[in-house]
Write a protein that holds these residues in place. Structure first.
Motif, PDB file in Angstrom:
ATOM      1  N   PRO A   4       0.916  -1.056  -0.058  1.00 53.35           N
ATOM      2  CA  PRO A   4      -0.204   0.111  -0.142  1.00 53.35           C
ATOM      3  C   PRO A   4       0.924   1.348   0.086  1.00 53.35           C
ATOM      4  N   GLN A   5       0.353   2.316  -0.292  1.00 56.36           N
ATOM      5  CA  GLN A   5       0.884   3.464  -0.302  1.00 56.36           C
ATOM      6  C   GLN A   5       1.507   3.797   1.035  1.00 56.36           C
ATOM      7  N   PRO A   6       2.828   4.234   1.252  1.00 56.89           N
ATOM      8  CA  PRO A   6       3.400   4.498   2.712  1.00 56.89           C
ATOM      9  C   PRO A   6       2.763   5.742   3.258  1.00 56.89           C
ATOM     10  N   ILE A   7       2.759   5.760   4.503  1.00 54.69           N
ATOM     11  CA  ILE A   7       2.482   6.884   5.247  1.00 54.69           C
ATOM     12  C   ILE A   7       3.700   7.640   5.455  1.00 54.69           C
ATOM     13  N   PRO A  13       9.146   6.942   5.092  1.00 53.03           N
ATOM     14  CA  PRO A  13       7.989   6.264   4.661  1.00 53.03           C
ATOM     15  C   PRO A  13       7.784   5.043   5.565  1.00 53.03           C
ATOM     16  N   VAL A  14       6.456   4.840   6.045  1.00 53.71           N
ATOM     17  CA  VAL A  14       6.217   3.594   6.762  1.00 53.71           C
ATOM     18  C   VAL A  14       5.091   3.161   5.916  1.00 53.71           C
ATOM     19  N   HIS A  15       5.046   1.750   5.793  1.00 49.58           N
ATOM     20  CA  HIS A  15       3.826   1.165   5.121  1.00 49.58           C
ATOM     21  C   HIS A  15       2.924   0.731   6.051  1.00 49.58           C
ATOM     22  N   PRO A  16       1.582   1.070   5.945  1.00 52.36           N
ATOM     23  CA  PRO A  16       0.548   0.415   6.908  1.00 52.36           C
ATOM     24  C   PRO A  16       0.166  -0.863   6.469  1.00 52.36           C
ATOM     25  N   VAL A  17       0.955  -1.824   7.232  1.00 55.83           N
ATOM     26  CA  VAL A  17       0.733  -3.079   6.827  1.00 55.83           C
ATOM     27  C   VAL A  17       0.530  -3.968   8.256  1.00 55.83           C
ATOM     28  N   THR A  18      -0.126  -5.036   8.191  1.00 59.90           N
ATOM     29  CA  THR A  18      -0.056  -5.842   9.361  1.00 59.90           C
ATOM     30  C   THR A  18       0.963  -7.118   8.992  1.00 59.90           C
ATOM     31  N   MET A  19       1.006  -8.031  10.028  1.00 60.46           N
ATOM     32  CA  MET A  19       2.119  -9.075   9.925  1.00 60.46           C
ATOM     33  C   MET A  19       1.562 -10.124   8.565  1.00 60.46           C
ATOM     34  N   GLN A  21      -0.288  -9.060   5.982  1.00 62.38           N
ATOM     35  CA  GLN A  21      -0.118  -8.377   4.813  1.00 62.38           C
ATOM     36  C   GLN A  21       1.567  -8.322   4.327  1.00 62.38           C
ATOM     37  N   THR A  22       2.121  -8.395   5.513  1.00 64.23           N
ATOM     38  CA  THR A  22       3.633  -8.453   5.149  1.00 64.23           C
ATOM     39  C   THR A  22       4.104  -9.704   4.510  1.00 64.23           C
ATOM     40  N   LEU A  23       3.648 -10.911   5.173  1.00 67.08           N
ATOM     41  CA  LEU A  23       3.927 -12.235   4.875  1.00 67.08           C
ATOM     42  C   LEU A  23       3.493 -12.422   3.053  1.00 67.08           C
ATOM     43  N   GLY A  24       2.048 -11.996   2.970  1.00 61.65           N
ATOM     44  CA  GLY A  24       1.633 -11.723   1.671  1.00 61.65           C
ATOM     45  C   GLY A  24       2.369 -11.119   0.511  1.00 61.65           C
ATOM     46  N   LEU A  25       3.205  -9.943   1.021  1.00 58.01           N
ATOM     47  CA  LEU A  25       4.088  -9.244   0.054  1.00 58.01           C
ATOM     48  C   LEU A  25       5.345 -10.175  -0.014  1.00 58.01           C
ATOM     49  N   VAL A  26       5.673 -10.683   1.038  1.00 61.21           N
ATOM     50  CA  VAL A  26       7.062 -11.408   1.096  1.00 61.21           C
ATOM     51  C   VAL A  26       6.915 -12.672  -0.020  1.00 61.21           C
ATOM     52  N   ARG A  27       5.669 -13.264  -0.201  1.00 58.52           N
ATOM     53  CA  ARG A  27       5.303 -14.439  -1.075  1.00 58.52           C
ATOM     54  C   ARG A  27       5.467 -13.745  -2.731  1.00 58.52           C
ATOM     55  N   ARG A  28       4.864 -12.512  -2.834  1.00 62.52           N
ATOM     56  CA  ARG A  28       4.660 -11.740  -4.045  1.00 62.52           C
ATOM     57  C   ARG A  28       6.254 -11.361  -4.365  1.00 62.52           C
ATOM     58  N   PHE A  29       7.007 -10.737  -3.559  1.00 64.53           N
ATOM     59  CA  PHE A  29       8.365 -10.592  -3.885  1.00 64.53           C
ATOM     60  C   PHE A  29       9.113 -11.815  -4.255  1.00 64.53           C
ATOM     61  N   GLU A  61      13.441   3.886  -1.299  1.00 65.49           N
ATOM     62  CA  GLU A  61      13.642   2.900  -2.200  1.00 65.49           C
ATOM     63  C   GLU A  61      13.236   1.454  -1.991  1.00 65.49           C
ATOM     64  N   ALA A  62      13.258   1.245  -0.481  1.00 62.37           N
ATOM     65  CA  ALA A  62      12.881   0.025  -0.021  1.00 62.37           C
ATOM     66  C   ALA A  62      11.417  -0.251  -0.612  1.00 62.37           C
ATOM     67  N   ASP A  63      11.419  -1.713  -0.740  1.00 64.59           N
ATOM     68  CA  ASP A  63      10.102  -2.269  -1.337  1.00 64.59           C
ATOM     69  C   ASP A  63       9.103  -2.176  -0.192  1.00 64.59           C
ATOM     70  N   LEU A  64       9.554  -2.297   0.971  1.00 69.20           N
ATOM     71  CA  LEU A  64       8.828  -2.459   2.318  1.00 69.20           C
ATOM     72  C   LEU A  64       9.419  -1.901   3.588  1.00 69.20           C
ATOM     73  N   CYS A  65       8.652  -0.903   4.127  1.00 72.33           N
ATOM     74  CA  CYS A  65       9.270  -0.436   5.607  1.00 72.33           C
ATOM     75  C   CYS A  65       8.180  -0.764   6.437  1.00 72.33           C
ATOM     76  N   ILE A  66       8.427  -1.781   7.418  1.00 75.87           N
ATOM     77  CA  ILE A  66       7.402  -2.133   8.140  1.00 75.87           C
ATOM     78  C   ILE A  66       7.415  -1.609   9.523  1.00 75.87           C
ATOM     79  N   PRO A  67       6.295  -1.287  10.038  1.00 71.17           N
ATOM     80  CA  PRO A  67       6.137  -0.316  11.351  1.00 71.17           C
ATOM     81  C   PRO A  67       6.716  -1.367  12.640  1.00 71.17           C
TER      82      PRO A  67
END
Ligand code: UDP
Length: 247
Positions: A4-7, A13-19, A21-29, A61-67
């Motif tokens: 999702p768009q980061p806040i 930037p920080v991505h508004p994701v849950t654990m 969703q993070t794992l879903g993105l990991v699969r996608r990556f 530039e990171a693909d994901l910044c988890i909170p």
């Protein structure tokens, strides 16, 4: 699912994701043949990024910044852009190990003190017996060791790379080597996670975590962090002031 768009908290930037969703993105990556970088952002990262343009660029530039810090959740709420959950890197490492075991992805564990990455690998393999570890190495983030470490990881054909050199060194290590690691599809700076897995450092009890006071527990157990942790009140003041400034 795309990230999702980061806040934005203090231009970071920080991505508004849950654990989940993070794992879903990991699969996608992992389904895409290039290195994806995940950063485990906390208020110390945000404050370091204020005075370190390279680190700020890496976060953007990171693909994901988890909170990874309750301070970010409070800041997000205060700024009117709430984050759904805290996603601690120290918990993500177990979920990642489980996913690797299930999918046959082979992680390489880089960093921490001598022997700690190896012990971490043994513990994770004990919990997830199907886990195959590509390699372990303490090494150092020093430039002099860079090429030898890159060769070591490439020789292992690792799919996933966990780097425990502390922020921002670990994130800079990944960033500067992101084009040199053709087999790695996911690289993440995991901070002190190997120390947590091996029991060298203790996470706060759940009730303390639930009160949002894990940082206080860490300060009590690792008092030498006090200087670094001054970033926390500075962060709080900057966030409060940034709103006052904008309104
Ligand atoms: N570390 C390392 N080499 C270094 C600096 C740090 O291997 O040159 C390791 C250290 O042993 C620890 C990890 O980096 O396991 C993370 O350190 P710290 O807890 O300070 O990081 P944080 O979680 O605060 O980012």
């Amino acid at each position: 699912m795309n990230a999702p768009q980061p806040i934005t908290i203090l231009q970071t930037p920080v991505h508004p994701v849950t654990m989940a969703q993070t794992l879903g993105l990991v699969r996608r990556f992992m389904a895409q043949p290039r290195l994806h970088q995940i950063c485990t952002t906390n208020p110390e990262f945000v404050m370091a990024a204020q005075r370190d343009p390279l680190f700020r660029r890496i976060l953007w530039e990171a693909d994901l910044c988890i909170p990874d810090g309750v301070g970010l959740l409070l800041a997000g709420r205060w700024l009117g852009t709430p984050l759904p959950a805290r996603v601690p890197g120290s918990a993500l490492i177990y979920h990642l190990a489980e996913l690797c075991a299930r999918e046959g992805w082979r992680p390489f564990l880089l960093g921490a003190a001598e022997g700690v990455a190896k012990e971490t690998a043994h513990i994770l393999q004990h919990i997830y017996p199907a886990l195959q570890v590509a390699g372990v190495y303490a090494g150092s983030p020093a430039l002099a060791e860079n090429e030898a470490i890159v060769q070591r990881i490439n020789a292992s054909s690792a799919d996933v790379l966990l780097v425990a050199y502390g922020a921002p060194r670990q994130d800079k290590w990944i960033y500067r080597n992101r084009q040199k690691l053709p087999t790695v599809r996911l690289a993440i700076g995991v901070g002190g996670s190997f120390d947590f897995v091996t029991g060298r450092a203790k996470r706060a009890p759940l009730w303390v975590q639930n009160l949002g006071l894990e940082w206080l527990h860490r300060l009590a157990h690792e008092p030498w962090r006090w200087r670094r942790m001054l970033a926390l009140p500075r962060f709080a003041l900057r966030v409060l002031f940034s709103v006052k400034h904008e309104t």
